[in-house]
Enzyme design. Structure first.
Site, short mmCIF file in Angstrom:
data_model
loop_
_atom_site.label_atom_id
_atom_site.label_comp_id
_atom_site.label_asym_id
_atom_site.label_seq_id
_atom_site.Cartn_x
_atom_site.Cartn_y
_atom_site.Cartn_z
N SER A 148 -37.67 -5.43 24.14
CA SER A 148 -38.56 -4.28 24.32
C SER A 148 -39.96 -4.66 23.86
O SER A 148 -40.13 -5.62 23.10
CB SER A 148 -38.05 -3.12 23.46
OG SER A 148 -39.05 -2.15 23.22
N TYR A 161 -35.31 1.68 16.23
CA TYR A 161 -35.32 0.97 17.51
C TYR A 161 -36.16 -0.30 17.41
O TYR A 161 -35.74 -1.37 17.86
CB TYR A 161 -35.89 1.90 18.57
CG TYR A 161 -35.89 1.39 19.99
CD1 TYR A 161 -37.05 0.88 20.56
CD2 TYR A 161 -34.74 1.45 20.76
CE1 TYR A 161 -37.06 0.44 21.87
CE2 TYR A 161 -34.74 1.01 22.07
CZ TYR A 161 -35.90 0.52 22.63
OH TYR A 161 -35.93 0.07 23.93
P1 NAP Z 1 -30.38 4.32 29.41
O1 NAP Z 1 -30.84 4.90 30.71
O2 NAP Z 1 -30.28 5.20 28.21
O3 NAP Z 1 -28.98 3.55 29.63
C1 NAP Z 1 -28.38 2.91 28.53
C2 NAP Z 1 -26.94 2.69 28.89
O4 NAP Z 1 -26.28 2.08 27.79
C3 NAP Z 1 -26.22 4.02 29.19
O5 NAP Z 1 -25.40 3.88 30.33
C4 NAP Z 1 -25.37 4.21 27.93
O6 NAP Z 1 -24.17 4.92 28.14
C5 NAP Z 1 -25.05 2.78 27.59
N1 NAP Z 1 -24.57 2.65 26.20
C6 NAP Z 1 -25.08 3.26 25.11
N2 NAP Z 1 -24.37 2.93 24.02
C7 NAP Z 1 -23.37 2.11 24.43
C8 NAP Z 1 -22.30 1.44 23.78
N3 NAP Z 1 -22.10 1.56 22.45
N4 NAP Z 1 -21.48 0.67 24.51
C9 NAP Z 1 -21.65 0.56 25.86
N5 NAP Z 1 -22.65 1.17 26.55
C10 NAP Z 1 -23.49 1.93 25.83
O7 NAP Z 1 -31.35 3.13 29.00
P2 NAP Z 1 -32.36 2.28 29.89
O8 NAP Z 1 -33.70 2.89 29.86
O9 NAP Z 1 -31.71 1.91 31.19
O10 NAP Z 1 -32.44 0.98 28.95
C11 NAP Z 1 -31.49 -0.07 29.05
C12 NAP Z 1 -31.90 -1.10 28.03
O11 NAP Z 1 -33.29 -1.42 28.21
C13 NAP Z 1 -31.77 -0.61 26.59
O12 NAP Z 1 -31.37 -1.69 25.76
C14 NAP Z 1 -33.20 -0.18 26.24
O13 NAP Z 1 -33.43 -0.25 24.84
C15 NAP Z 1 -33.98 -1.21 26.97
N6 NAP Z 1 -35.37 -0.87 27.28
C16 NAP Z 1 -35.65 0.27 27.97
C17 NAP Z 1 -37.00 0.53 28.30
C18 NAP Z 1 -37.42 1.75 29.06
O14 NAP Z 1 -38.65 2.01 29.08
N7 NAP Z 1 -36.52 2.50 29.67
C19 NAP Z 1 -38.00 -0.37 27.92
C20 NAP Z 1 -37.63 -1.50 27.18
C21 NAP Z 1 -36.31 -1.75 26.88
P3 NAP Z 1 -24.19 6.52 28.33
O15 NAP Z 1 -24.54 6.71 29.76
O16 NAP Z 1 -22.79 6.95 27.99
O17 NAP Z 1 -25.21 7.07 27.37
C1 GCO Z 2 -40.60 4.78 23.12
C2 GCO Z 2 -39.96 4.19 24.35
C3 GCO Z 2 -40.02 2.67 24.26
C4 GCO Z 2 -39.43 2.09 25.53
C5 GCO Z 2 -39.43 0.60 25.51
C6 GCO Z 2 -40.81 0.03 25.50
O1 GCO Z 2 -40.11 5.81 22.65
O2 GCO Z 2 -41.59 4.18 22.66
O3 GCO Z 2 -38.63 4.63 24.50
O4 GCO Z 2 -39.34 2.23 23.15
O5 GCO Z 2 -38.11 2.48 25.66
O6 GCO Z 2 -38.62 0.07 24.54
O7 GCO Z 2 -40.71 -1.37 25.69
#
Ligand code: NAP
Ligand code: GCO
Length: 267
Positions: A148, A161
């Protein structure tokens, strides 16, 4: 020169993407499938897994889903064994599953802090530990940790986080260091602000119909002047999962529209 575009192909490879029912994980899994990989994924309950199988079918992907909580080592070890029996040895692991809790640190329950660390950092450790023996046996493997911007920067309310994702950056570098000699590459993808359910609260339309202040802030701080979409992560994921990145190890590839490079426009 040996290089050709087949270096980006994943035919014959088995890719496990954790928590890949929708969002970033689903898009990454779909891109790996488009490059030829066989997709397996997990989520924490059978309904989510069933939903995921349907989501993949809708885009023509025959993905196999498993019920498994990435923080439960017994479940993870059993899942990896079952996948080996039913599909084969995992060649590519994408540690995608993750949560965030947004609370001012001085108000955050220690249990909530621990839960974020457990899923976002302990989970990738447990998952990677489980797949490494198979990768070592075949002397090849790819581990991609979804880090992230918070692996580099802090901000209000995301202490757990940021601590988890900062740790995940260093876990990535350590796996790269410890297992590189087995032709296993471990890299990270650091998405910027991506439009998924996880960031929906930061983009909610305000009562007066205006855009969320944080939405306006992020668009203003991003040279690309937009939120990312999960699709923006597809190419980087295929690259890091493929032969094309065999000499890339311990690297965090930020896919953030340039936000980490940018001081921000003068008001
Ligand atoms: P999301 O939409 O919240 O999806 C996360 C998925 O992980 C959901 O399907 C969730 O299941 C599953 N999960 C949560 N806890 C779990 C566990 N203990 N075991 C197995 N599965 C589990 O998140 P996203 O935005 O797609 O993000 C995916 C990854 O990218 C995460 O690691 C997040 O930190 C990272 N990320 C996201 C962003 C962003 O801007 N969106 C940016 C940087 C990094 P449920 O459906 O049951 O909740
Ligand atoms: C926040 C956001 C971020 C993004 C991502 C950025 O609350 O600042 O959720 O953490 O998810 O991780 O790279």
């Amino acid at each position: 020169m040996d290089f050709n575009m087949d270096s980006f192909r994943l035919d014959g490879k088995i890719a496990l993407v954790t928590g890949a029912v929708y969002g970033i994980g689903f898009e990454i899994a779909s891109s790996l499938a488009a490059a030829g990989a066989t997709i397996v994924f997990n989520n924490i309950d059978q309904k989510s897994v069933n939903d995921g199988v349907e989501n993949y079918k809708k885009v023509g992907i025959d993905a196999k889903g498993y019920v498994c909580d990435v923080t439960n080592e017994e479940q993870v070890q059993a899942m990896v064994k079952q996948i080996k029996e039913e599909v084969g040895v995992i060649d590519i692991l994408v540690n995608n599953a993750g949560i965030i809790k947004r609370t001012p640190m001085h108000e955050m329950d220690a249990a909530d802090f621990r839960q974020v660390i457990d899923i976002d950092l302990n989970g990738p450790f447990i998952m990677s530990k489980a797949v490494l023996p198979g990768m070592m046996e075949q002397n090849s493997g790819k581990i991609i940790n979804i880090c992230s911007m918070m692996s580099e920067l802090g901000r209000e309310t995301v202490s757990a986080y940021a601590a988890a994702k900062g740790g995940l950056k260093m876990l990535t570098k350590n796996i790269a260091s410890e297992y590189g000699e087995h032709n296993i590459q471990c890299n990270g993808i650091g998405p910027g602000y991506i439009a998924t359910p996880q960031t929906a609260p930061l983009r909610e339309e305000q009562a007066d119909g205006s855009r969320h202040p944080f939405d306006q802030f992020i668009v203003g701080r991003t040279p690309a002047a937009r939120w990312g979409t999960p699709d923006d992560l597809a190419g980087p994921a295929v690259f890091l999962a493929s032969k094309a990145s065999d000499f890339v190890n311990g690297h965090i590839l930020y896919v953030d529209g340039g936000i980490l490079a940018y001081i921000g426009k003068q008001p």
